[in-house]
Scaffold this motif. Sequence first.
Motif, PDB file in Angstrom:
ATOM      1  N   LEU A  21       8.663  27.014  42.820  1.00 42.84           N
ATOM      2  CA  LEU A  21       9.609  26.905  43.932  1.00 42.84           C
ATOM      3  C   LEU A  21      10.709  27.924  43.707  1.00 42.84           C
ATOM      4  N   THR A  22      11.291  28.387  44.778  1.00 39.00           N
ATOM      5  CA  THR A  22      12.431  29.293  44.674  1.00 39.00           C
ATOM      6  C   THR A  22      13.618  28.639  45.361  1.00 39.00           C
ATOM      7  N   ALA A  23      14.719  28.535  44.644  1.00 38.06           N
ATOM      8  CA  ALA A  23      15.951  27.955  45.206  1.00 38.06           C
ATOM      9  C   ALA A  23      17.142  28.472  44.422  1.00 38.06           C
ATOM     10  N   VAL A  24      18.265  28.584  45.077  1.00 37.85           N
ATOM     11  CA  VAL A  24      19.529  29.083  44.506  1.00 37.85           C
ATOM     12  C   VAL A  24      19.321  30.325  43.637  1.00 37.85           C
ATOM     13  N   GLY A  25      18.464  31.213  44.118  1.00 36.03           N
ATOM     14  CA  GLY A  25      18.246  32.490  43.446  1.00 36.03           C
ATOM     15  C   GLY A  25      17.412  32.424  42.178  1.00 36.03           C
ATOM     16  N   LYS A  26      16.714  31.319  41.943  1.00 36.10           N
ATOM     17  CA  LYS A  26      15.899  31.180  40.734  1.00 36.10           C
ATOM     18  C   LYS A  26      14.528  30.615  41.089  1.00 36.10           C
ATOM     19  N   ARG A  27      13.586  30.774  40.163  1.00 35.91           N
ATOM     20  CA  ARG A  27      12.268  30.142  40.293  1.00 35.91           C
ATOM     21  C   ARG A  27      12.244  28.898  39.421  1.00 35.91           C
ATOM     22  N   TRP A  28      11.476  27.898  39.883  1.00 36.96           N
ATOM     23  CA  TRP A  28      11.442  26.610  39.197  1.00 36.96           C
ATOM     24  C   TRP A  28      10.013  26.087  39.148  1.00 36.96           C
ATOM     25  N   HIS A  29       9.630  25.491  38.029  1.00 35.61           N
ATOM     26  CA  HIS A  29       8.407  24.692  38.010  1.00 35.61           C
ATOM     27  C   HIS A  29       8.675  23.503  38.928  1.00 35.61           C
ATOM     28  N   ALA A  30       7.687  23.029  39.647  1.00 36.67           N
ATOM     29  CA  ALA A  30       7.881  21.899  40.545  1.00 36.67           C
ATOM     30  C   ALA A  30       8.433  20.689  39.790  1.00 36.67           C
ATOM     31  N   ALA A  31       7.952  20.451  38.580  1.00 36.63           N
ATOM     32  CA  ALA A  31       8.397  19.298  37.790  1.00 36.63           C
ATOM     33  C   ALA A  31       9.829  19.474  37.268  1.00 36.63           C
ATOM     34  N   CYS A  32      10.327  20.706  37.243  1.00 34.19           N
ATOM     35  CA  CYS A  32      11.677  20.975  36.733  1.00 34.19           C
ATOM     36  C   CYS A  32      12.740  20.976  37.835  1.00 34.19           C
ATOM     37  N   PHE A  33      12.309  21.055  39.087  1.00 35.49           N
ATOM     38  CA  PHE A  33      13.263  21.113  40.189  1.00 35.49           C
ATOM     39  C   PHE A  33      13.669  19.699  40.590  1.00 35.49           C
ATOM     40  N   VAL A  34      14.528  19.093  39.721  1.00 37.78           N
ATOM     41  CA  VAL A  34      14.942  17.697  39.884  1.00 37.78           C
ATOM     42  C   VAL A  34      16.461  17.572  39.728  1.00 37.78           C
ATOM     43  N   CYS A  35      16.976  16.458  40.195  1.00 36.44           N
ATOM     44  CA  CYS A  35      18.406  16.154  40.080  1.00 36.44           C
ATOM     45  C   CYS A  35      18.784  16.025  38.600  1.00 36.44           C
ATOM     46  N   ALA A  36      19.866  16.681  38.214  1.00 36.30           N
ATOM     47  CA  ALA A  36      20.325  16.628  36.822  1.00 36.30           C
ATOM     48  C   ALA A  36      20.850  15.246  36.442  1.00 36.30           C
ATOM     49  N   SER A  37      21.123  14.402  37.427  1.00 36.68           N
ATOM     50  CA  SER A  37      21.658  13.074  37.136  1.00 36.68           C
ATOM     51  C   SER A  37      20.579  11.994  37.134  1.00 36.68           C
ATOM     52  N   CYS A  38      19.718  11.974  38.180  1.00 34.73           N
ATOM     53  CA  CYS A  38      18.753  10.871  38.293  1.00 34.73           C
ATOM     54  C   CYS A  38      17.290  11.319  38.193  1.00 34.73           C
ATOM     55  N   ASN A  39      17.044  12.614  38.047  1.00 36.94           N
ATOM     56  CA  ASN A  39      15.696  13.197  37.947  1.00 36.94           C
ATOM     57  C   ASN A  39      14.835  13.040  39.194  1.00 36.94           C
ATOM     58  N   SER A  40      15.435  12.754  40.353  1.00 38.49           N
ATOM     59  CA  SER A  40      14.628  12.681  41.579  1.00 38.49           C
ATOM     60  C   SER A  40      14.278  14.100  42.032  1.00 38.49           C
ATOM     61  N   GLU A  41      13.142  14.221  42.726  1.00 40.08           N
ATOM     62  CA  GLU A  41      12.678  15.534  43.210  1.00 40.08           C
ATOM     63  C   GLU A  41      13.681  16.108  44.189  1.00 40.08           C
ATOM     64  N   LEU A  42      13.935  17.393  44.052  1.00 42.07           N
ATOM     65  CA  LEU A  42      14.850  18.048  44.978  1.00 42.07           C
ATOM     66  C   LEU A  42      14.119  18.885  46.029  1.00 42.07           C
ATOM     67  N   SER A  43      12.825  19.082  45.845  1.00 41.09           N
ATOM     68  CA  SER A  43      12.085  19.949  46.770  1.00 41.09           C
ATOM     69  C   SER A  43      12.078  19.403  48.193  1.00 41.09           C
ATOM     70  N   THR A  44      12.222  18.105  48.368  1.00 43.83           N
ATOM     71  CA  THR A  44      12.209  17.510  49.708  1.00 43.83           C
ATOM     72  C   THR A  44      13.528  16.801  50.023  1.00 43.83           C
ATOM     73  N   ASN A  45      14.515  16.941  49.164  1.00 44.41           N
ATOM     74  CA  ASN A  45      15.803  16.264  49.366  1.00 44.41           C
ATOM     75  C   ASN A  45      16.947  17.266  49.354  1.00 44.41           C
ATOM     76  N   PRO A  46      17.998  16.991  50.120  1.00 45.05           N
ATOM     77  CA  PRO A  46      19.172  17.871  50.055  1.00 45.05           C
ATOM     78  C   PRO A  46      19.821  17.770  48.679  1.00 45.05           C
ATOM     79  N   PHE A  47      20.412  18.866  48.231  1.00 49.28           N
ATOM     80  CA  PHE A  47      21.029  18.880  46.908  1.00 49.28           C
ATOM     81  C   PHE A  47      22.286  19.729  46.919  1.00 49.28           C
ATOM     82  N   VAL A  48      23.047  19.605  45.851  1.00 54.98           N
ATOM     83  CA  VAL A  48      24.310  20.317  45.686  1.00 54.98           C
ATOM     84  C   VAL A  48      24.273  21.041  44.350  1.00 54.98           C
TER      85      VAL A  48
END
Length: 188
Positions: A21-48
């Motif tokens: 995945l590509t977001a905020v100028g970086k590439r991410w493994h799908a399993a790594c693109f998660v919320c730093a607080s609760c580990n929920s997936e960010l690929s389908t959720n809004p994030f900050v």
Amino acid sequence: MSTDIAPECGKCGVAVSSNYLTAVGKRWHAACFVCASCNSELSTNPFVKKSDGALWCVRCNDDHKRRTAPKCSKCGMEIMDSQYIEASGKSWHKSCLSCETCNTPLTGRYFTKKGKTYCQEHYDEHFSRDCHTCGKRVLRSTEQCIKALGHGFHSTCFVCVRCHKQMDVSDKFYEEHGAPLCLACHGP
């Protein structure tokens, strides 16, 4: 022979070559693109993106804001708006800051005493005192009240009882019948 190096994952730092995945100028493994607080997936959720670069889902970000937000001294609710007032070491919603006596919203000038807020009229009513010399109120909100000899004085009324020379509280003086007496009139 190609010497291209695959970019690193924005979280784990391991090379990302496919299925990313590509977001905020970086590439991410799908399993790594998660919320730093609760580990929920960010690929389908809004994030900050936080100031430290961590990515948080909106729910965790809002919860964190609520937990760390200052509490309003009047209503006790969290202050989520960045527009609030701090007075006497307390925080207030703008709409909650009001006079302790009349409950009028304090939108302009206000005064604090012992952790409470007052409009000018009620601050003067509660905390002003009568001048020992002229008997009129020394309005604490607009005038300097000189406290000496157990009394309050307008700065213009703090005068020698004999020669009527205006004095300052820092001047050395004596007492004569409960009134200030300058050094010159007291004599040696």
